[in-house]
Enzyme design. Structure first.
Site, PDB file in Angstrom:
ATOM      1  NE  ARG A   4     -35.317 -10.688  55.809  1.00 22.80           N
ATOM      2  CZ  ARG A   4     -36.788 -10.647  55.908  1.00 22.80           C
ATOM      3  NH1 ARG A   4     -37.447 -11.800  56.388  1.00 22.80           N
ATOM      4  NH2 ARG A   4     -37.418  -9.688  55.252  1.00 22.80           N
ATOM      5  CG  ASP A  39     -36.280  -1.373  57.274  1.00 28.44           C
ATOM      6  OD1 ASP A  39     -36.923  -0.489  57.705  1.00 28.44           O
ATOM      7  OD2 ASP A  39     -36.053  -1.400  55.878  1.00 28.44           O
ATOM      8  CG  HIS A  89     -46.290  -6.506  55.530  1.00 32.33           C
ATOM      9  ND1 HIS A  89     -45.855  -6.467  54.452  1.00 32.33           N
ATOM     10  CD2 HIS A  89     -47.428  -6.739  55.608  1.00 32.33           C
ATOM     11  CE1 HIS A  89     -46.578  -6.476  53.303  1.00 32.33           C
ATOM     12  NE2 HIS A  89     -47.955  -6.406  53.976  1.00 32.33           N
ATOM     13  CB  CYS A 105     -49.955 -15.686  75.718  1.00 42.27           C
ATOM     14  SG  CYS A 105     -48.114 -15.091  75.901  1.00 42.27           S
ATOM     15  CB  CYS A 150     -43.363 -17.111  75.968  1.00 38.58           C
ATOM     16  SG  CYS A 150     -44.458 -15.815  76.422  1.00 38.58           S
ATOM     17  N   GLY A 185     -41.021   2.880  46.312  1.00 42.38           N
ATOM     18  CA  GLY A 185     -40.160   1.701  46.441  1.00 42.38           C
ATOM     19  C   GLY A 185     -40.901   0.520  46.575  1.00 42.38           C
ATOM     20  CB  THR A 186     -44.056  -0.827  47.327  1.00 38.14           C
ATOM     21  OG1 THR A 186     -44.809  -2.197  47.082  1.00 38.14           O
ATOM     22  CG2 THR A 186     -45.135   0.177  46.576  1.00 38.14           C
ATOM     23  CB  SER A 187     -42.933  -4.924  43.362  1.00 39.75           C
ATOM     24  OG  SER A 187     -43.520  -5.760  44.708  1.00 39.75           O
ATOM     25  CD  GLU A 237     -37.566  -3.064  38.160  1.00 38.74           C
ATOM     26  OE1 GLU A 237     -38.488  -3.686  38.622  1.00 38.74           O
ATOM     27  OE2 GLU A 237     -36.385  -3.400  38.181  1.00 38.74           O
TER      28      GLU A 237
HETATM   29  C1  BV8 Z   1     -53.567 -11.304  54.068  1.00 45.06           C
HETATM   30  C2  BV8 Z   1     -42.835  -9.589  55.972  1.00 45.06           C
HETATM   31  C3  BV8 Z   1     -55.664 -11.898  54.944  1.00 45.06           C
HETATM   32  C4  BV8 Z   1     -41.915 -11.016  56.117  1.00 45.06           C
HETATM   33  C5  BV8 Z   1     -43.954  -9.621  53.724  1.00 45.06           C
HETATM   34  C6  BV8 Z   1     -55.313 -10.302  46.870  1.00 45.06           C
HETATM   35  C7  BV8 Z   1     -54.702 -10.563  45.690  1.00 45.06           C
HETATM   36  C8  BV8 Z   1     -53.874 -11.721  45.424  1.00 45.06           C
HETATM   37  C9  BV8 Z   1     -53.064 -12.205  46.567  1.00 45.06           C
HETATM   38  C10 BV8 Z   1     -53.715 -11.766  47.847  1.00 45.06           C
HETATM   39  C11 BV8 Z   1     -54.804 -10.895  48.183  1.00 45.06           C
HETATM   40  N1  BV8 Z   1     -54.873 -10.720  49.281  1.00 45.06           N
HETATM   41  C12 BV8 Z   1     -54.366 -11.400  50.108  1.00 45.06           C
HETATM   42  C13 BV8 Z   1     -53.531 -12.061  49.095  1.00 45.06           C
HETATM   43  C14 BV8 Z   1     -52.215 -13.344  49.585  1.00 45.06           C
HETATM   44  C15 BV8 Z   1     -51.094 -12.552  49.928  1.00 45.06           C
HETATM   45  C16 BV8 Z   1     -50.426 -11.808  48.614  1.00 45.06           C
HETATM   46  O1  BV8 Z   1     -50.578 -10.559  48.510  1.00 45.06           O
HETATM   47  N2  BV8 Z   1     -49.971 -12.631  47.705  1.00 45.06           N
HETATM   48  C17 BV8 Z   1     -49.452 -11.962  46.241  1.00 45.06           C
HETATM   49  C18 BV8 Z   1     -47.962 -11.813  46.485  1.00 45.06           C
HETATM   50  C19 BV8 Z   1     -49.785 -12.911  45.572  1.00 45.06           C
HETATM   51  N3  BV8 Z   1     -51.160 -11.568  51.167  1.00 45.06           N
HETATM   52  C20 BV8 Z   1     -50.753 -11.928  52.378  1.00 45.06           C
HETATM   53  O2  BV8 Z   1     -50.891 -13.155  52.579  1.00 45.06           O
HETATM   54  C21 BV8 Z   1     -51.414 -10.902  53.257  1.00 45.06           C
HETATM   55  N4  BV8 Z   1     -52.228 -11.387  54.355  1.00 45.06           N
HETATM   56  O3  BV8 Z   1     -53.982 -10.897  52.778  1.00 45.06           O
HETATM   57  O4  BV8 Z   1     -54.163 -11.802  55.044  1.00 45.06           O
HETATM   58  C22 BV8 Z   1     -55.929 -13.515  54.663  1.00 45.06           C
HETATM   59  C23 BV8 Z   1     -54.984 -14.507  55.258  1.00 45.06           C
HETATM   60  C24 BV8 Z   1     -55.352 -15.821  55.297  1.00 45.06           C
HETATM   61  C25 BV8 Z   1     -56.081 -16.074  54.519  1.00 45.06           C
HETATM   62  C26 BV8 Z   1     -56.896 -15.373  53.557  1.00 45.06           C
HETATM   63  C27 BV8 Z   1     -56.701 -13.756  53.738  1.00 45.06           C
HETATM   64  C28 BV8 Z   1     -49.949 -10.673  53.994  1.00 45.06           C
HETATM   65  C29 BV8 Z   1     -48.953 -10.339  53.237  1.00 45.06           C
HETATM   66  C30 BV8 Z   1     -47.677 -10.121  54.007  1.00 45.06           C
HETATM   67  C31 BV8 Z   1     -46.207 -10.431  53.530  1.00 45.06           C
HETATM   68  N5  BV8 Z   1     -45.268 -10.276  54.273  1.00 45.06           N
HETATM   69  N6  BV8 Z   1     -43.093  -9.415  54.458  1.00 45.06           N
HETATM   70  C32 BV8 Z   1     -40.796 -10.802  55.789  1.00 45.06           C
HETATM   71  O5  BV8 Z   1     -40.414  -9.659  55.488  1.00 45.06           O
HETATM   72  O6  BV8 Z   1     -39.971 -11.844  55.592  1.00 45.06           O
HETATM   73  S1  BV8 Z   1     -43.882  -9.710  52.069  1.00 45.06           S
HETATM   74  C33 BV8 Z   1     -42.808  -8.772  51.435  1.00 45.06           C
HETATM   75  O7  BV8 Z   1     -43.357  -8.007  50.344  1.00 45.06           O
HETATM   76  C34 BV8 Z   1     -41.829  -7.796  51.894  1.00 45.06           C
HETATM   77  O8  BV8 Z   1     -41.570  -7.892  53.560  1.00 45.06           O
HETATM   78  C35 BV8 Z   1     -43.144  -6.372  51.925  1.00 45.06           C
HETATM   79  O9  BV8 Z   1     -43.644  -6.315  52.983  1.00 45.06           O
HETATM   80  C36 BV8 Z   1     -43.911  -6.684  50.744  1.00 45.06           C
HETATM   81  C37 BV8 Z   1     -43.862  -5.898  49.665  1.00 45.06           C
HETATM   82  O10 BV8 Z   1     -42.754  -6.123  48.982  1.00 45.06           O
HETATM   83  P1  BV8 Z   1     -42.354  -4.575  48.580  1.00 45.06           P
HETATM   84  O11 BV8 Z   1     -42.095  -3.729  49.662  1.00 45.06           O
HETATM   85  O12 BV8 Z   1     -43.282  -4.148  47.445  1.00 45.06           O
HETATM   86  O13 BV8 Z   1     -40.678  -5.039  48.147  1.00 45.06           O
HETATM   87  P2  BV8 Z   1     -40.296  -5.660  46.662  1.00 45.06           P
HETATM   88  O14 BV8 Z   1     -39.001  -6.296  46.878  1.00 45.06           O
HETATM   89  O15 BV8 Z   1     -41.414  -6.434  46.093  1.00 45.06           O
HETATM   90  O16 BV8 Z   1     -40.331  -4.541  45.707  1.00 45.06           O
HETATM   91  C38 BV8 Z   1     -39.348  -3.803  45.814  1.00 45.06           C
HETATM   92  C39 BV8 Z   1     -39.527  -2.385  44.768  1.00 45.06           C
HETATM   93  O17 BV8 Z   1     -38.713  -1.322  44.911  1.00 45.06           O
HETATM   94  C40 BV8 Z   1     -39.209  -2.744  43.352  1.00 45.06           C
HETATM   95  O18 BV8 Z   1     -40.429  -2.256  42.627  1.00 45.06           O
HETATM   96  C41 BV8 Z   1     -38.200  -1.969  42.804  1.00 45.06           C
HETATM   97  O19 BV8 Z   1     -38.186  -1.615  41.537  1.00 45.06           O
HETATM   98  C42 BV8 Z   1     -38.047  -0.914  43.790  1.00 45.06           C
HETATM   99  N7  BV8 Z   1     -36.675  -0.074  44.065  1.00 45.06           N
HETATM  100  C43 BV8 Z   1     -35.478  -0.782  44.180  1.00 45.06           C
HETATM  101  N8  BV8 Z   1     -34.723   0.097  44.516  1.00 45.06           N
HETATM  102  C44 BV8 Z   1     -35.356   1.263  44.569  1.00 45.06           C
HETATM  103  C45 BV8 Z   1     -36.742   1.184  44.558  1.00 45.06           C
HETATM  104  N9  BV8 Z   1     -37.534   1.938  44.657  1.00 45.06           N
HETATM  105  C46 BV8 Z   1     -37.040   3.189  44.989  1.00 45.06           C
HETATM  106  N10 BV8 Z   1     -35.952   3.506  45.039  1.00 45.06           N
HETATM  107  C47 BV8 Z   1     -34.934   2.591  45.144  1.00 45.06           C
HETATM  108  N11 BV8 Z   1     -33.523   2.740  45.416  1.00 45.06           N
HETATM  109 ZN    ZN Z   2     -46.529 -16.737  75.814  1.00 44.44          ZN
END
Ligand code: BV8
Ligand code: ZN
Length: 240
Positions: free
Chosen positions: A71, A105, A120, A131, A147, A187-189, A215
Site C-alpha cells: 500500500r 494516507d 487510525h 518501546c 527500532c 466518504g465513510t461506510s 451510496e
Molecule cells: C477499538 C487502519 C477499542 C488499518 C482501520 C462497536 C460496535 C461494533 C464493533 C466495534 C465497536 N467498537 C469497536 C468495535 C470493533 C471494531 C469495529 O468497529 N468493528 C466493526 C467493523 C464491526 N473496531 C475496532 O477494533 C477499533 N478499536 O474499538 O478499540 C477496543 C480494543 C480492543 C478491545 C475492545 C475495545 C479499531 C478500528 C480501526 C480499524 N482500522 N484501518 C488499515 O488501513 O489497514 S479499518 C478501515 O476501516 C479503514 O482504514 C478506515 O479507517 C475504516 C473505516 O472505513 P471507511 O473509511 O468508512 O472506508 P470504507 O471503505 O468502509 O467505505 C468507503 C465509503 O466511501 C463507502 O461508503 C463508499 O460508498 C464511499 N465512497 C466511495 N467513493 C466515494 C465515496 N464517498 C465519497 N466520494 C467518493 N468518490
Molecule cells: Zn524500540
C-alpha cells in the site's frame, strides 16, 4: 443543485464545524476503498480486517508488513483531489474547525489541512512493538529494519482491528462533535467504531449532520441531509 437552502444558510453562519472523513474521500485520488460498491478488500485471500488486525501482528508480522509495503508503494504516487483541497479551505472559514479522519494516507495534510485528528494512525510512520518509538516511514525511504532506539521489531503505526485508538484522539473528536453546529460525514461506510459514533454524538448535540457519499450507509438515516455523489464533485460546490 443538491445542496438545500437550509444547508447553505447553516454553512454561511456556522461557527463550530466538524468533518469526519473516510476512505471515500481519497477514492478519486486512486486509493481503493475497503468497502462500498458491494465489495470488500481482500489481500492474498485474507479479508482486510483479518490482515489489518492485532491478531495478525502477533501471528505473522512479516505478512502485515507485506500488505502495508504494498500500500505504501502505490500511495507514494498519489495526490490529493478536489475534495481534500476544499476541506483544507474550510479550516480558515469557520471560527472552530475540526477535521477528523479515519484515513492513514496523509492526503489531507498534503492538501494543506493543519491539525488533522488521525483516529487510525498514519501509514508513513512505523513504531516499535516494544518501546513504541516512532520512526519515519515516508515514501522513498527504505523502511528501518529494527527500532533505532532498542533494536526490537517495528510495525506500521496504524490502528488495526482490535486495537485501541491513539490516546486522546477519539476523546478530542468526541468533545468537538458534542459542541459543533454542523457536521459533515464524508466518504465513510460508517461501519467502524468508535469513529462511526461521532455523527451520532453530533446529532445528539443538535448539530445539522450532512453525509456526502455516492451510496447510502447506516448513518444516512440519522443525517439531516444526504448529498449523493462523489466528494470531489460535491464539495467544491461550496466554494462556488
Ligand atoms: C477499538 C487502519 C477499542 C488499518 C482501520 C462497536 C460496535 C461494533 C464493533 C466495534 C465497536 N467498537 C469497536 C468495535 C470493533 C471494531 C469495529 O468497529 N468493528 C466493526 C467493523 C464491526 N473496531 C475496532 O477494533 C477499533 N478499536 O474499538 O478499540 C477496543 C480494543 C480492543 C478491545 C475492545 C475495545 C479499531 C478500528 C480501526 C480499524 N482500522 N484501518 C488499515 O488501513 O489497514 S479499518 C478501515 O476501516 C479503514 O482504514 C478506515 O479507517 C475504516 C473505516 O472505513 P471507511 O473509511 O468508512 O472506508 P470504507 O471503505 O468502509 O467505505 C468507503 C465509503 O466511501 C463507502 O461508503 C463508499 O460508498 C464511499 N465512497 C466511495 N467513493 C466515494 C465515496 N464517498 C465519497 N466520494 C467518493 N468518490
Ligand atoms: Zn524500540
Amino acid at each position: 443543485m443538491q445542496i438545500s437552502g437550509e444547508l447553505w444558510r447553516r454553512f454561511a453562519h456556522a461557527r463550530r464545524v466538524v468533518v469526519l472523513t473516510g476512505a471515500g474521500v481519497s477514492a478519486e485520488s486512486g486509493v481503493p476503498t475497503f468497502r462500498g460498491g458491494g465489495n470488500t478488500t481482500v489481500w492474498k485471500g485474507m479479508p482486510f480486517d483479518v490482515i489489518s488486525s492485532a491478531a495478525m501482528v502477533e501471528r505473522d508480522l512479516p505478512a502485515v508488513w507485506e500488505w502495508f509495503d504494498y500500500r505504501r508503494g502505490f500511495m507514494a504516487a498519489i495526490e490529493p483531489n478536489p475534495a481534500h483541497y476544499e476541506i483544507a479551505r474550510w479550516q480558515n472559514r469557520f471560527a472552530e474547525f475540526t477535521l477528523v479522519t479515519q484515513n492513514i494516507d496523509g492526503l489531507h495534510q498534503k492538501a494543506g489541512s493543519r491539525d488533522v485528528t488521525e483516529l487510525h494512525g498514519n501509514i508513513w510512520r512505523a513504531r516499535c512493538t516494544v518501546c513504541r518509538f516512532s520512526h519515519d516511514n515516508s515514501s522513498g525511504m527504505k523502511r528501518p529494519d529494527a527500532c533505532l532506539e532498542c533494536g526490537n521489531f517495528l510495525r506500521p503505526d496504524v490502528v488495526l482491528f482490535g486495537e485501541m485508538l491513539p490516546p486522546g484522539a477519539f476523546e478530542f473528536a468526541a468533545e468537538r462533535a458534542a459542541e459543533c453546529e454542523l457536521c459533515f460525514v464524508i466518504g465513510t461506510s460508517g461501519l467502524v467504531y468508535p469513529a462511526a459514533g461521532l455523527p451520532e454524538i453530533a446529532k445528539a448535540a443538535d448539530a445539522y449532520v450532512v453525509e456526502v457519499n455516492p451510496e447510502r450507509t447506516p448513518l444516512s438515516d440519522l443525517c439531516d441531509e444526504v448529498l449523493t455523489g462523489n466528494a470531489g464533485d460535491l464539495l467544491p460546490l461550496f466554494s462556488k
